[in-house]
Design a protein around this motif. Structure first.
Motif, PDB file in Angstrom:
ATOM      1  N   UNK A 187      65.323  49.169  77.969  1.00 43.82           N
ATOM      2  CA  UNK A 187      66.114  50.109  78.761  1.00 43.82           C
ATOM      3  C   UNK A 187      66.772  51.153  77.863  1.00 43.82           C
ATOM      4  N   UNK A 188      67.275  50.713  76.705  1.00 45.10           N
ATOM      5  CA  UNK A 188      67.897  51.637  75.753  1.00 45.10           C
ATOM      6  C   UNK A 188      66.878  52.661  75.255  1.00 45.10           C
ATOM      7  N   UNK A 189      65.704  52.182  74.838  1.00 46.06           N
ATOM      8  CA  UNK A 189      64.658  53.075  74.330  1.00 46.06           C
ATOM      9  C   UNK A 189      64.202  54.036  75.421  1.00 46.06           C
ATOM     10  N   UNK A 190      64.064  53.542  76.639  1.00 48.89           N
ATOM     11  CA  UNK A 190      63.657  54.402  77.753  1.00 48.89           C
ATOM     12  C   UNK A 190      64.700  55.484  77.981  1.00 48.89           C
ATOM     13  N   UNK A 191      65.984  55.121  77.906  1.00 51.32           N
ATOM     14  CA  UNK A 191      67.059  56.101  78.071  1.00 51.32           C
ATOM     15  C   UNK A 191      66.998  57.176  76.998  1.00 51.32           C
ATOM     16  N   UNK A 192      66.784  56.778  75.768  1.00 52.23           N
ATOM     17  CA  UNK A 192      66.668  57.748  74.667  1.00 52.23           C
ATOM     18  C   UNK A 192      65.448  58.634  74.887  1.00 52.23           C
ATOM     19  N   UNK A 193      64.331  58.027  75.274  1.00 50.99           N
ATOM     20  CA  UNK A 193      63.097  58.769  75.506  1.00 50.99           C
ATOM     21  C   UNK A 193      63.277  59.780  76.652  1.00 50.99           C
ATOM     22  N   UNK A 194      63.884  59.332  77.753  1.00 47.48           N
ATOM     23  CA  UNK A 194      64.117  60.223  78.898  1.00 47.48           C
ATOM     24  C   UNK A 194      65.042  61.383  78.496  1.00 47.48           C
ATOM     25  N   UNK A 195      66.064  61.081  77.690  1.00 53.75           N
ATOM     26  CA  UNK A 195      66.993  62.118  77.232  1.00 53.75           C
ATOM     27  C   UNK A 195      66.267  63.141  76.369  1.00 53.75           C
ATOM     28  N   UNK A 196      65.399  62.666  75.455  1.00 55.62           N
ATOM     29  CA  UNK A 196      64.643  63.578  74.599  1.00 55.62           C
ATOM     30  C   UNK A 196      63.667  64.433  75.404  1.00 55.62           C
ATOM     31  N   UNK A 197      63.065  63.875  76.433  1.00 54.98           N
ATOM     32  CA  UNK A 197      62.149  64.641  77.282  1.00 54.98           C
ATOM     33  C   UNK A 197      62.908  65.753  78.006  1.00 54.98           C
ATOM     34  N   UNK A 198      64.146  65.466  78.431  1.00 52.91           N
ATOM     35  CA  UNK A 198      64.968  66.447  79.121  1.00 52.91           C
ATOM     36  C   UNK A 198      65.407  67.579  78.235  1.00 52.91           C
ATOM     37  N   UNK A 199      65.512  67.316  76.942  1.00 50.03           N
ATOM     38  CA  UNK A 199      65.975  68.346  75.989  1.00 50.03           C
ATOM     39  C   UNK A 199      64.838  69.238  75.527  1.00 50.03           C
ATOM     40  N   UNK A 200      63.608  68.877  75.795  1.00 47.11           N
ATOM     41  CA  UNK A 200      62.460  69.679  75.319  1.00 47.11           C
ATOM     42  C   UNK A 200      62.228  70.867  76.153  1.00 47.11           C
TER      43      UNK A 200
END
Length: 159
Positions: free
Chosen positions: A146-159
């Motif tokens: 869940x933590x990794x998914x949250x980081x991944x989703x956040x990075x996708x949003x910043x691109x």
């Protein structure tokens, strides 16, 4: 009538030819299933250590075409190749031949991690993360995912 080509009358011997034929077919089927199972287990090993047929063949000092033929059940794996797979990749030889026991010998975690390290150019921190994840309980793994998914989703949003 050729004396070398005489037909045997099984009924005169008290043997039913139909039973002999069915027994022969059953044994051939068993042998075929056994070889198919070995091929499937070899594929399972190869995929578990994240190698394609070419990489797998190179490690075994074989041509890729031999691995392909054996995996597609057009050729049988030799006893030597099965022993090499067992020795090189720490695969349980009994499991490879019969399906009984565990796929890998106890040292297999290192073999799998070494294969990952080589294929993905992992450093010691990457390896430590993998080892830590493997040792986690299911609930801890879910929290980590869940933590990794949250980081991944956040990075996708910043691109």
């Amino acid at each position: 009538k050729n004396k070398h080509m005489e037909r045997i009358n099984y009924n005169s011997c008290g043997i039913d030819a139909g039973i002999i034929y069915l027994d022969l077919l059953t044994n051939l089927e068993r042998i075929s299933d056994h070889c198919a199972s070995i091929a499937k287990r070899v594929i399972e090993v190869r995929k578990a250590i994240h190698l394609n047929q070419t990489q797998f063949a190179e490690r075994l000092n074989l041509q890729r075409s031999i691995i392909s033929l054996c995996e597609s059940e057009k050729r049988e794996f030799s006893e030597r190749t099965l022993r090499d797979i067992s020795a090189i990749f720490s695969v349980n030889l009994e499991w490879l031949k019969t399906g009984e026991g565990e796929m890998f010998d106890e040292e297999s975690e290192d073999v799998v991690i070494d294969a990952l390290r080589a294929e993905y150019d992992l450093d010691e921190i990457d390896i430590d993360i993998i080892r830590t994840y493997i040792s986690m309980a299911p609930l801890e793994r879910q929290v980590f995912k869940n933590f990794i998914k949250g980081v991944s989703d956040k990075n996708k949003g910043e691109r």
